[in-house]
Design a protein around this motif. Sequence first.
Motif, short mmCIF file in Angstrom:
data_model
loop_
_atom_site.label_atom_id
_atom_site.label_comp_id
_atom_site.label_asym_id
_atom_site.label_seq_id
_atom_site.Cartn_x
_atom_site.Cartn_y
_atom_site.Cartn_z
N SER A 129 0.87 -1.18 0.00
CA SER A 129 0.00 0.00 0.00
C SER A 129 0.90 1.22 0.00
O SER A 129 1.88 1.28 0.75
N LEU A 130 0.58 2.16 -0.85
CA LEU A 130 1.29 3.43 -0.89
C LEU A 130 0.41 4.46 -0.20
O LEU A 130 -0.70 4.72 -0.64
N VAL A 131 0.92 5.04 0.90
CA VAL A 131 0.12 5.94 1.73
C VAL A 131 0.88 7.25 1.92
O VAL A 131 2.07 7.23 2.25
N PHE A 132 0.19 8.37 1.73
CA PHE A 132 0.82 9.65 2.02
C PHE A 132 1.27 9.68 3.47
O PHE A 132 0.53 9.26 4.37
N ALA A 133 2.47 10.19 3.71
CA ALA A 133 3.02 10.24 5.07
C ALA A 133 2.15 11.08 6.01
O ALA A 133 2.15 10.84 7.22
N HIS A 134 1.41 12.04 5.47
CA HIS A 134 0.56 12.88 6.32
C HIS A 134 -0.82 12.26 6.59
O HIS A 134 -1.60 12.81 7.35
N SER A 138 -4.76 6.40 8.02
CA SER A 138 -4.51 5.25 7.16
C SER A 138 -3.25 4.50 7.60
O SER A 138 -3.23 3.26 7.59
N LEU A 139 -2.22 5.22 7.99
CA LEU A 139 -1.01 4.56 8.48
C LEU A 139 -1.32 3.71 9.71
O LEU A 139 -0.84 2.57 9.82
N LYS A 140 -2.16 4.21 10.61
CA LYS A 140 -2.51 3.46 11.82
C LYS A 140 -3.34 2.22 11.48
O LYS A 140 -3.13 1.15 12.06
N VAL A 141 -4.27 2.35 10.56
CA VAL A 141 -5.09 1.20 10.16
C VAL A 141 -4.21 0.11 9.56
O VAL A 141 -4.33 -1.07 9.89
N HIS A 142 -3.31 0.50 8.67
CA HIS A 142 -2.42 -0.48 8.06
C HIS A 142 -1.56 -1.18 9.12
O HIS A 142 -1.36 -2.40 9.06
N GLU A 143 -1.07 -0.43 10.07
CA GLU A 143 -0.27 -1.02 11.14
C GLU A 143 -1.08 -2.05 11.92
O GLU A 143 -0.61 -3.16 12.20
N ARG A 144 -2.33 -1.71 12.24
CA ARG A 144 -3.20 -2.66 12.96
C ARG A 144 -3.47 -3.92 12.14
O ARG A 144 -3.71 -4.99 12.69
N LEU A 145 -3.42 -3.79 10.81
CA LEU A 145 -3.65 -4.92 9.93
C LEU A 145 -2.38 -5.72 9.64
O LEU A 145 -2.39 -6.62 8.80
N GLY A 146 -1.29 -5.38 10.31
CA GLY A 146 -0.06 -6.14 10.16
C GLY A 146 0.90 -5.66 9.09
O GLY A 146 1.88 -6.33 8.79
#
Length: 175
Positions: A129-134, A138-146
Motif C-alpha cells: 500500500s502506498l500511503v501519504f506520510a501525512h 490510514s497509516l494506523k489502520v495499516h499497522e493494525r492490519l499487520g
Amino acid sequence: MEAADFPPDPSISLREAAESDLPAIVEIYNAAIPSRTSNADLRLVTVESRRDWYHAHSAERRPLWVAERDGKVVAWVGLSDFLPRYAYHITAEASVYVDPSLQGQGVGPWMMQRLIDECPSLGVENIISLVFAHNKPSLKVHERLGFQRWGLLPGVTKLDDARGDVVVLGRKIGA
C-alpha cells in the motif's frame, strides 16, 4: 472467528464489483480528492477514464469488491498489479476507499482484512500500500492490519503547492 468475518455494521455486505458500480466507485474516489490525504489525483476522474482500470481486475487474480448498504455502494476495495513485469505477480497493491459518511466506522479495515484473507487463493504473497506520510489514520489502520513500513519515497508528490512523502507499506501473507 476473525473480526473480518463480521462487518462493522450488519446491514453492510461485500460483493464483487460489477461494471454498473463504476459511477458509485468513481463518486467515492472523487470524494477523497479535495482532502489531499488519500489519492494523488488533483482533478475529478470520470467513469469512462476508469473503465480500463475496472477491466484490469478479475475475481481470480486481482479482485475488486464493493460494500453495499441498503442497495447503495458505500465503499470499495481492490488489488491491482504492483508492477507489470511477470516476476512481480506474487505482489499486489491494495486500495480501499470509503464513503465520507462511513469513514472511521471500521468499514475500510474490515474490507482490507477480508482482502488479506483472500490473498492465498489469489496467489498473492505480498500486499503493498502506498500511503501519504501525512495520512496518519490510514497509516494506523495499516499497522493494525499487520503492515510494516517497507520504504519511504521522499518528496515524490506535489499536492497543490505542498511537496509530500509517500510511505511504502507492505505485508507478507501468512507471516
